[in-house]
Design a protein around this motif. Structure first.
Motif: not given
Length: 207
Positions: A66-68, A71-82, A189-190
């Motif tokens: 993901l471009r945006k 791991v340190t920000r709420k707006s970036g708390d997305d992952y392709p796999a977890r 991140t949208g």
């Protein structure tokens, strides 16, 4: 259908859910996750003593990062796999105020939230080995096991000692493992992401 024992796990206030389907990749089957500005997971509920089965093994593959993602920000708390590992709430470990909060959550959601969680993630740019609290709660810690684009489109295998990880991060003995979950999410991140999850197992150490 989903593999036996796995069930959808959705979050209140999240209108779009990730799509999970059983698919074949070469000579093996796995779960394909497709997220488009969405979030949800699949969870397998267990009650396992982490000292008896401390080793978590799994394999996964992702199509993109993901471009945006951050791991340190709420707006970036997305992952392709977890991979989520949740640990059961234990009232003996909680203060009076915490017990009130957990009881309120149980009445609202129908079950107690986990005492704590470990998240093993494929991050966009943070170095492998990074361990940080989740930006939403310090009862969840993020552990970067893959990062960046070098291994996109390849099956990657991992093994972690979750008992040791928990002791190192939370500085206490872990309660029972209450669930193993997978999640591909992009609602903060949208963006969009595609991942595949292969075999996941909890095993005893080698004798």
């Amino acid at each position: 259908g989903l593999p036996a024992g796995w069930q959808p796990h959705v979050f209140r206030g999240t209108p779009r859910h990730t799509r999970y389907t059983v698919t074949r990749d070469g000579d093996r089957y796995g779960i394909k996750a497709e997220a488009d500005n969405s979030a949800s997971g699949l969870i397998h509920r267990v009650m396992v003593e982490p000292t008896r089965f401390p080793i978590l093994r799994w394999r996964w593959k992702v199509e993109n990062v993901l471009r945006k993602g951050d791991v340190t920000r709420k707006s970036g708390d997305d992952y392709p796999a977890r991979i989520y590992v949740t640990f059961a709430y234990d009232p003996k470990r909680a203060s009076f105020g915490q017990r009130i909060k957990y009881e309120s959550a149980r009445l609202l959601f129908g079950e107690y939230p986990p005492h704590a969680s470990l998240n093993y993630i494929w991050e966009s740019r943070a170095p492998v080995g990074t361990i940080v609290p989740n930006p939403f709660t310090d009862r969840v810690h993020m552990i970067v096991v893959d990062s960046g684009t070098a291994q996109l489109g390849q099956w990657v295998e991992h093994e972690r000692n979750i008992y040791q990880d928990y002791r190192k991060i939370f500085n206490e003995e872990p309660p029972l493992i209450s669930g193993i979950a997978i999640m591909t999410d992009t609602d903060n991140t949208g963006e969009s992401a595609v991942a595949w999850y292969g075999e996941i197992s909890l095993v005893s150490p080698e004798p």
